[in-house]
Design a protein around this motif. Sequence first.
Motif, PDB file in Angstrom:
ATOM      1  N   ARG A   1      -5.624  28.435 -51.667  1.00  0.00           N
ATOM      2  CA  ARG A   1      -4.438  29.178 -51.235  1.00  0.00           C
ATOM      3  C   ARG A   1      -3.336  28.215 -50.805  1.00  0.00           C
ATOM      4  NH1 ARG A   1      -2.105  31.188 -46.574  1.00  0.00           N
ATOM      5  NH2 ARG A   1      -1.111  33.239 -46.778  1.00  0.00           N
ATOM      6  N   THR A   2      -3.707  27.166 -50.080  1.00  0.00           N
ATOM      7  CA  THR A   2      -2.729  26.160 -49.654  1.00  0.00           C
ATOM      8  C   THR A   2      -2.082  25.494 -50.857  1.00  0.00           C
ATOM      9  OG1 THR A   2      -3.894  25.708 -47.575  1.00  0.00           O
ATOM     10  CG2 THR A   2      -2.460  23.966 -48.429  1.00  0.00           C
TER      11      THR A   2
ATOM     12  N   ARG B   1      -7.486  38.045 -54.077  1.00  0.00           N
ATOM     13  CA  ARG B   1      -7.805  38.623 -55.383  1.00  0.00           C
ATOM     14  C   ARG B   1      -6.564  38.669 -56.271  1.00  0.00           C
ATOM     15  NH1 ARG B   1     -10.177  43.223 -52.595  1.00  0.00           N
ATOM     16  NH2 ARG B   1     -12.443  43.019 -52.346  1.00  0.00           N
ATOM     17  N   ASN B   2      -5.467  39.145 -55.683  1.00  0.00           N
ATOM     18  CA  ASN B   2      -4.227  39.288 -56.453  1.00  0.00           C
ATOM     19  C   ASN B   2      -3.678  37.940 -56.884  1.00  0.00           C
ATOM     20  OD1 ASN B   2      -4.429  42.044 -56.029  1.00  0.00           O
ATOM     21  ND2 ASN B   2      -2.992  42.060 -54.320  1.00  0.00           N
ATOM     22  N   ASN B   3      -3.729  36.954 -55.983  1.00  0.00           N
ATOM     23  CA  ASN B   3      -3.147  35.648 -56.277  1.00  0.00           C
ATOM     24  C   ASN B   3      -4.005  34.804 -57.217  1.00  0.00           C
ATOM     25  OD1 ASN B   3      -1.046  36.327 -54.586  1.00  0.00           O
ATOM     26  ND2 ASN B   3      -1.739  35.063 -52.877  1.00  0.00           N
TER      27      ASN B   3
ATOM     28  N   THR C   1     -21.705  37.206 -60.150  1.00  0.00           N
ATOM     29  CA  THR C   1     -21.402  35.906 -60.728  1.00  0.00           C
ATOM     30  C   THR C   1     -20.038  35.904 -61.404  1.00  0.00           C
ATOM     31  OG1 THR C   1     -22.538  36.545 -62.771  1.00  0.00           O
ATOM     32  CG2 THR C   1     -23.825  35.349 -61.129  1.00  0.00           C
ATOM     33  N   ASP C   2     -19.184  36.871 -61.066  1.00  0.00           N
ATOM     34  CA  ASP C   2     -17.857  36.906 -61.659  1.00  0.00           C
ATOM     35  C   ASP C   2     -16.831  36.633 -60.580  1.00  0.00           C
ATOM     36  OD1 ASP C   2     -17.430  40.527 -61.760  1.00  0.00           O
ATOM     37  OD2 ASP C   2     -18.204  39.184 -60.243  1.00  0.00           O
ATOM     38  N   SER C   3     -15.567  36.842 -60.911  1.00  0.00           N
ATOM     39  CA  SER C   3     -14.510  36.528 -59.967  1.00  0.00           C
ATOM     40  C   SER C   3     -14.264  37.689 -59.020  1.00  0.00           C
ATOM     41  CB  SER C   3     -13.221  36.188 -60.735  1.00  0.00           C
ATOM     42  OG  SER C   3     -12.831  37.290 -61.517  1.00  0.00           O
TER      43      SER C   3
END
Length: 208
Positions: A110-111, A140-142, A201-203
Amino acid sequence: LRSWGVTNVQSFSQTSTSTNGFAAEHHDFFLIAFRGTQEPIDIITDFSVNLKPMSSDPTSPRRVHLGFKTAAESVENIVLQTAQSAQLGRKPLFLVGHSLGGAIALLSARTIQEHGLSFNSVWTFGAPKLGNEAMTQTLRNNFGTKWKRINHPNDPIPALPLTQRDEKNARQWAESFASVFPFLQTLSENADYEDSPIAQTDSGFASK
């Protein structure tokens, strides 16, 4: 590591937060890896579960685990230096962490984004919950499919910290023993974390 194509490795250890790991350059990519809980001071980080605003705005709905936030901030310089080197070298950057290290990897990713830099993906293995639902949804969105979360169904760590919704009995247990173990009272009072994710095991996250 050199036999695997790694040309440069820089380890880091922030003593104030016991945040440890390494940044490595490969012929084809850069990697930042964060260690999980190991030293006694790491336990303090793990149990600093009070939710704090992610940004400097105290009214922000996005709230994050205080211990993880402090740990990630303590190694921000080397994270940004590595991200800059990856961008200059036109190589993809991967972040990875186990348990506590997974939470730090997410906040570090995120940083990197906040500073206008990029990363290829962030991989977490058995990482605990990072914050409330608003915080998690923002990630999640980013991150989208750049976030790869891997949990084992028998690993209790991804269900922590406990929430009032799915762990009422454990909350009562924590309150009962708070006089003996004071930190349990803190755990029992933080009921605003996201719901526990199932093994995947997914995002991103999936909720029970």
